[in-house]
Design an enzyme around this catalytic site. Sequence first.
Site: not given
Ligand SMILES: NC(=O)c1ccc[n+]([C@@H]2O[C@H](COP(=O)([O-])OP(=O)(O)OC[C@H]3O[C@@H](n4cnc5c(N)ncnc54)[C@H](O)[C@@H]3O)[C@@H](O)[C@H]2O)c1
Length: 271
Positions: A149, A162, A166
């Site tokens: 991130s 967080y 990361k």
């Molecule tokens: N959405 C954003 O703007 C953004 C920005 C930067 C980084 N991220 C990163 O992207 C990744 C995806 O997140 P997202 O925002 O798309 O959210 P999201 O909630 O759509 O996806 C997260 C997924 O992780 C799964 N998950 C959570 N804990 C788990 C575990 N213990 N075992 C297996 N699966 C698990 C959830 O069920 C979900 O499917 C994450 O690593 C997040 O930190 C997201």
Amino acid sequence: MSEPPVAPSALLAGRTVLVTGATGVGVGAGVVAAVAALGARLVLNGLGDAELEPVLARWPDAIGVVGDVSDPAAVERMLDSAQERAGVPLDGLVNNAGVGLTRRAHEADAGDFDRVHDVDVRGVWAVSRGFARRLIAAGGRGAIVNVSSVHARATEDRYAIYASAKAAVEGLTRGMAVELGPHAIRVNAIAPGYVHSEQGLELLAAVTADAAAWARRTVERDQALPEPIGALDCGWAAGFLLSDLAHGVSGQSLAIDAGMTAQLTRRDAPV
Ligand SMILES: NC(=O)c1ccc[n+]([C@@H]2O[C@H](COP(=O)([O-])OP(=O)(O)OC[C@H]3O[C@@H](n4cnc5c(N)ncnc54)[C@H](O)[C@@H]3O)[C@@H](O)[C@H]2O)c1
């Protein structure tokens, strides 16, 4: 812009790629769509069968594997099952599963800290370890992409824990790139900024009274390029890093942030 400017190629044809946390609405959904469009065989991880069901309906050729990435024993069972069902060793991994937290470090409790670090750091380590061991044993080559991130580099109020997780993901990315390089396994990360989705907006309601205004301000003021970042933008970058086009790239983190972390000041900062 999320759609590719040209038709996707078979860049990942013949590859078998595990995406963890593949059941979400954000980054993971874009990674799955891009990796599929680039021709890889998908192995999709979810926390439970109920979460996986609609995703497998959307990607009927994919192999679904249940498992909590923060539980090393469950990860081992999941990887054994994935390899057995795929009939070949997995040669691509996207460590997408992650959880967030918006509590100040000095106001959070140990449970908050552990939950974020267990999933976001221990999970990345446990899945990468099992993936690498199996691929090394099979004598194959492959690639890992960790989802970091922008918070790994600079952060803001309520994101310290967080951000620490990361930053650890980026340390693991560099360290495992060094250790796995001799085994022909590349390890890189993508570091998204705010990834826009309509469903994501609903989730944002938990942390801001006006999610739409928050998203608009982030895009227009905090990014150099004032266009929303889509999940597919992250997916194409992950696809590139998994592919042989990135043959010379390991230990790197690629920001998918529309220039957010390149800006010294926000666009409308007073002079
Ligand atoms: N959405 C954003 O703007 C953004 C920005 C930067 C980084 N991220 C990163 O992207 C990744 C995806 O997140 P997202 O925002 O798309 O959210 P999201 O909630 O759509 O996806 C997260 C997924 O992780 C799964 N998950 C959570 N804990 C788990 C575990 N213990 N075992 C297996 N699966 C698990 C959830 O069920 C979900 O499917 C994450 O690593 C997040 O930190 C997201």
